[in-house]
Design a protein around this motif. Structure first.
Motif, PDB file in Angstrom:
ATOM      1  N   THR A 141     -18.723 -46.482 -10.843  1.00 30.83           N
ATOM      2  CA  THR A 141     -17.982 -46.732  -9.599  1.00 30.83           C
ATOM      3  C   THR A 141     -17.012 -45.598  -9.277  1.00 30.83           C
ATOM      4  OG1 THR A 141     -18.146 -49.104 -10.025  1.00 30.83           O
ATOM      5  CG2 THR A 141     -16.518 -48.389  -8.400  1.00 30.83           C
ATOM      6  N   TYR A 142     -16.295 -45.101 -10.284  1.00 28.44           N
ATOM      7  CA  TYR A 142     -15.243 -44.110 -10.033  1.00 28.44           C
ATOM      8  C   TYR A 142     -15.559 -42.734 -10.616  1.00 28.44           C
ATOM      9  CZ  TYR A 142     -12.669 -48.353  -8.940  1.00 28.44           C
ATOM     10  OH  TYR A 142     -12.275 -49.551  -8.414  1.00 28.44           O
ATOM     11  N   GLY A 143     -16.643 -42.579 -11.384  1.00 25.47           N
ATOM     12  CA  GLY A 143     -16.992 -41.271 -11.923  1.00 25.47           C
ATOM     13  C   GLY A 143     -16.045 -40.788 -12.999  1.00 25.47           C
ATOM     14  N   ILE A 144     -15.496 -41.688 -13.783  1.00 25.40           N
ATOM     15  CA  ILE A 144     -14.586 -41.334 -14.873  1.00 25.40           C
ATOM     16  C   ILE A 144     -15.056 -42.051 -16.137  1.00 25.40           C
ATOM     17  CG2 ILE A 144     -12.580 -40.871 -13.428  1.00 25.40           C
ATOM     18  CD1 ILE A 144     -11.622 -43.681 -13.939  1.00 25.40           C
ATOM     19  N   ALA A 145     -14.630 -41.525 -17.298  1.00 22.16           N
ATOM     20  CA  ALA A 145     -15.038 -42.132 -18.571  1.00 22.16           C
ATOM     21  C   ALA A 145     -13.989 -41.809 -19.617  1.00 22.16           C
ATOM     22  CB  ALA A 145     -16.407 -41.628 -19.014  1.00 22.16           C
ATOM     23  N   LEU A 146     -13.906 -42.673 -20.606  1.00 20.10           N
ATOM     24  CA  LEU A 146     -13.003 -42.481 -21.736  1.00 20.10           C
ATOM     25  C   LEU A 146     -13.752 -41.710 -22.815  1.00 20.10           C
ATOM     26  CD1 LEU A 146     -10.167 -43.127 -22.820  1.00 20.10           C
ATOM     27  CD2 LEU A 146     -11.109 -45.198 -23.828  1.00 20.10           C
ATOM     28  N   ASP A 147     -13.452 -40.413 -22.918  1.00 24.54           N
ATOM     29  CA  ASP A 147     -14.188 -39.529 -23.820  1.00 24.54           C
ATOM     30  C   ASP A 147     -13.516 -39.510 -25.189  1.00 24.54           C
ATOM     31  OD1 ASP A 147     -16.153 -37.643 -24.522  1.00 24.54           O
ATOM     32  OD2 ASP A 147     -14.689 -36.039 -24.273  1.00 24.54           O
ATOM     33  N   LEU A 149      -5.660 -42.100 -29.274  1.00 17.77           N
ATOM     34  CA  LEU A 149      -5.128 -42.207 -27.912  1.00 17.77           C
ATOM     35  C   LEU A 149      -3.812 -41.456 -27.769  1.00 17.77           C
ATOM     36  CD1 LEU A 149      -5.864 -45.995 -27.232  1.00 17.77           C
ATOM     37  CD2 LEU A 149      -6.946 -44.049 -26.103  1.00 17.77           C
ATOM     38  N   ILE A 150      -2.988 -41.491 -28.803  1.00 17.95           N
ATOM     39  CA  ILE A 150      -1.698 -40.806 -28.738  1.00 17.95           C
ATOM     40  C   ILE A 150      -1.877 -39.298 -28.808  1.00 17.95           C
ATOM     41  CG2 ILE A 150       0.490 -40.470 -29.972  1.00 17.95           C
ATOM     42  CD1 ILE A 150       0.312 -43.409 -30.787  1.00 17.95           C
ATOM     43  N   ASN A 151      -2.797 -38.834 -29.662  1.00 17.00           N
ATOM     44  CA  ASN A 151      -3.017 -37.400 -29.846  1.00 17.00           C
ATOM     45  C   ASN A 151      -3.931 -36.794 -28.785  1.00 17.00           C
ATOM     46  OD1 ASN A 151      -1.498 -37.601 -32.192  1.00 17.00           O
ATOM     47  ND2 ASN A 151      -3.292 -38.053 -33.445  1.00 17.00           N
ATOM     48  N   ASN A 152      -4.352 -37.605 -27.796  1.00 15.98           N
ATOM     49  CA  ASN A 152      -5.212 -37.153 -26.688  1.00 15.98           C
ATOM     50  C   ASN A 152      -6.579 -36.679 -27.168  1.00 15.98           C
ATOM     51  OD1 ASN A 152      -3.355 -37.683 -24.637  1.00 15.98           O
ATOM     52  ND2 ASN A 152      -2.358 -35.692 -24.891  1.00 15.98           N
ATOM     53  N   SER A 153      -6.987 -37.020 -28.369  1.00 16.66           N
ATOM     54  CA  SER A 153      -8.367 -36.771 -28.772  1.00 16.66           C
ATOM     55  C   SER A 153      -9.312 -37.776 -28.120  1.00 16.66           C
ATOM     56  CB  SER A 153      -8.494 -36.839 -30.291  1.00 16.66           C
ATOM     57  OG  SER A 153      -8.090 -38.126 -30.771  1.00 16.66           O
ATOM     58  N   CYS A 154      -8.783 -38.892 -27.686  1.00 15.17           N
ATOM     59  CA  CYS A 154      -9.531 -39.876 -26.884  1.00 15.17           C
ATOM     60  C   CYS A 154      -8.805 -39.991 -25.551  1.00 15.17           C
ATOM     61  CB  CYS A 154      -9.603 -41.214 -27.617  1.00 15.17           C
ATOM     62  SG  CYS A 154     -10.435 -42.534 -26.696  1.00 15.17           S
ATOM     63  N   ALA A 155      -9.377 -39.394 -24.494  1.00 14.31           N
ATOM     64  CA  ALA A 155      -8.688 -39.324 -23.198  1.00 14.31           C
ATOM     65  C   ALA A 155      -9.695 -39.535 -22.076  1.00 14.31           C
ATOM     66  CB  ALA A 155      -7.990 -37.977 -23.039  1.00 14.31           C
ATOM     67  N   TRP A 156      -9.153 -39.814 -20.896  1.00  9.42           N
ATOM     68  CA  TRP A 156      -9.977 -40.044 -19.712  1.00  9.42           C
ATOM     69  C   TRP A 156     -10.387 -38.710 -19.090  1.00  9.42           C
ATOM     70  CZ3 TRP A 156     -11.888 -44.673 -18.207  1.00  9.42           C
ATOM     71  CH2 TRP A 156     -11.314 -45.812 -18.761  1.00  9.42           C
ATOM     72  N   LEU A 157     -11.661 -38.625 -18.677  1.00  9.37           N
ATOM     73  CA  LEU A 157     -12.198 -37.426 -18.042  1.00  9.37           C
ATOM     74  C   LEU A 157     -12.877 -37.796 -16.741  1.00  9.37           C
ATOM     75  CD1 LEU A 157     -13.776 -35.551 -21.095  1.00  9.37           C
ATOM     76  CD2 LEU A 157     -11.545 -35.171 -20.052  1.00  9.37           C
ATOM     77  N   LYS A 158     -12.896 -36.831 -15.809  1.00 13.10           N
ATOM     78  CA  LYS A 158     -13.531 -37.031 -14.505  1.00 13.10           C
ATOM     79  C   LYS A 158     -14.870 -36.294 -14.493  1.00 13.10           C
ATOM     80  CE  LYS A 158     -10.792 -36.573 -11.066  1.00 13.10           C
ATOM     81  NZ  LYS A 158      -9.975 -35.944  -9.988  1.00 13.10           N
TER      82      LYS A 158
END
Length: 374
Positions: free
Chosen positions: A272-278, A304-313
């Motif tokens: 729907t939005y073209g984003i994913a949690l990488d 999640l805190i260290n940004n190794s798991c973050a949202w991407l477009k």
């Protein structure tokens, strides 16, 4: 043996003169006044401490009377240092379970210890006493970090920083334009760039302040001691905060807030939005509340805190390809798109006044029919 009674002699006291009596009286009055002044000062200090730190007066008085600075500390005992030195010497080379305890060591070598201690010189005893004093001073009191107090201090610091930045932004927006517009265009461009930097820094500071993982970073290993429910809450909140930030950058941005959907993640979020949690560390995307293991939740929270798991477009081409792959997997039997429960339709039909049955009218009609039959 018969008891012997002794006569009681009255104690003879020297008679004081009038000047001596006045002097004694003044001395007693001064002492009483000094003690009363000290008591009043003590009460005021205790009341001020209790008011400044938000504690009760009773608790503050108890702390003042029981603290080590108020009471006289025991003087260093050279005998204790001597016994401790001999005990450590006796236990050298022994393992943890084979070492002799202090009561058993004193009981077994009491005579030998006493003979050696009595043979010590005064300088040797003074050296033992100094070693005890140095040992006391070298002891470091360990204070454990309190995550709640640390979070309060961080919030207060960010509030101060936010107020300062807002004041600077107001000054840039109200005062500076009037002085800069009359100057060259390069100065105006520098001012615009500086104002954008201030606004971006303010937004980042607000997001960092509201981040639930901030206290976990500062507290070190606090996440290892958090309960399971708290870890689930922190993971969900971090995922939702990241989703809110990346959704706000979409063009066009959705009018309503996008809530994370774990059940139909591929359909409702990715397509729907073209984003994913990488970089999700636990394989496929799943609800943190269904993970169940404490170690896995700690690993997810750290990522999640260290940004190794973050949202991407994603670009449009990758989003189209992802939709095509999901449709193929659904056609092959994999359950990518899960059915949702439909909402129960609310009863919107309201009876009008003409269709409302009146119980009294029915009773009257029945009575009239019976009367007609009679």
């Amino acid at each position: 043996m018969a008891p012997i009674s002794t006569s009681k002699h009255q104690r003879v006291r020297a008679k004081l003169t009038t000047e001596q009596k006045a002097k004694q009286r003044n001395k007693f009055v001064n002492l009483t006044d000094a003690i009363a002044t000290a008591c009043e000062t003590y009460q005021e200090e205790a009341r001020a401490i209790a008011q400044d730190h938000g504690q009760s007066l009773k608790w503050t008085r108890r702390q003042l009377h029981t603290t080590k600075t108020f009471l006289n500390r025991w003087s260093a005992n050279p005998w204790n240092a001597f016994v401790r030195k001999n005990l450590n010497k006796y236990n050298e080379g022994h393992g943890t379970g084979d070492r002799m305890k202090l009561p058993a060591f004193i009981k077994a070598h009491h005579a030998e210890l006493l003979s050696k201690y009595y043979c010590l010189m005064r300088t040797e005893k003074e050296d033992l006493r100094k070693s005890v004093v140095n040992l006391r001073q070298s002891c470091v009191k360990v204070v454990h970090a309190n995550p709640k107090v640390l979070q309060k201090n961080i919030n207060a610091t960010f509030n101060i920083m936010q107020n300062e930045v807002l004041k600077a932004c107001i000054w840039l927006c109200e005062v500076m334009p009037n002085n800069i517009m009359s100057r060259s265009s390069s100065t105006h461009q520098k001012w615009c760039r500086l104002s954008r930097m201030f606004s971006a820094w303010n937004q980042n500071a607000l997001h960092l302040k509201s981040s639930p993982g901030l206290s976990v970073i500062c507290a070190g290993t606090v996440s290892q001691r958090l309960p399971l429910t708290k870890l689930v809450s922190l993971c969900c909140q971090n995922i939702q905060d990241g989703l809110d930030i990346i959704v706000a950058t979409l063009n066009p941005a959705p009018k309503k807030r996008v809530v994370m959907n774990y059940k139909n993640y591929e359909w409702k979020i990715v397509e729907t939005y073209g984003i994913a949690l990488d970089g999700f560390p636990l394989g496929t995307m799943q609800n943190p509340g269904k993970i169940g293991h404490h170690e896995n939740l700690v690993q997810l929270l750290d990522s999640l805190i260290n940004n190794s798991c973050a949202w991407l477009k994603f670009p449009d081409s990758e989003c189209t390809e992802c939709t095509k792959n999901n449709c193929e997997c659904q056609a092959n039997g994999e359950q990518v798109y899960k059915a949702q429960k439909r909402r129960a339709a609310k009863a919107t039909s309201v009876k009008s006044k003409e269709t409302i049955d009146d119980g009294d009218d029915e009773q009257h009609s029945k009575i009239n029919e019976e009367a007609g039959e009679v």
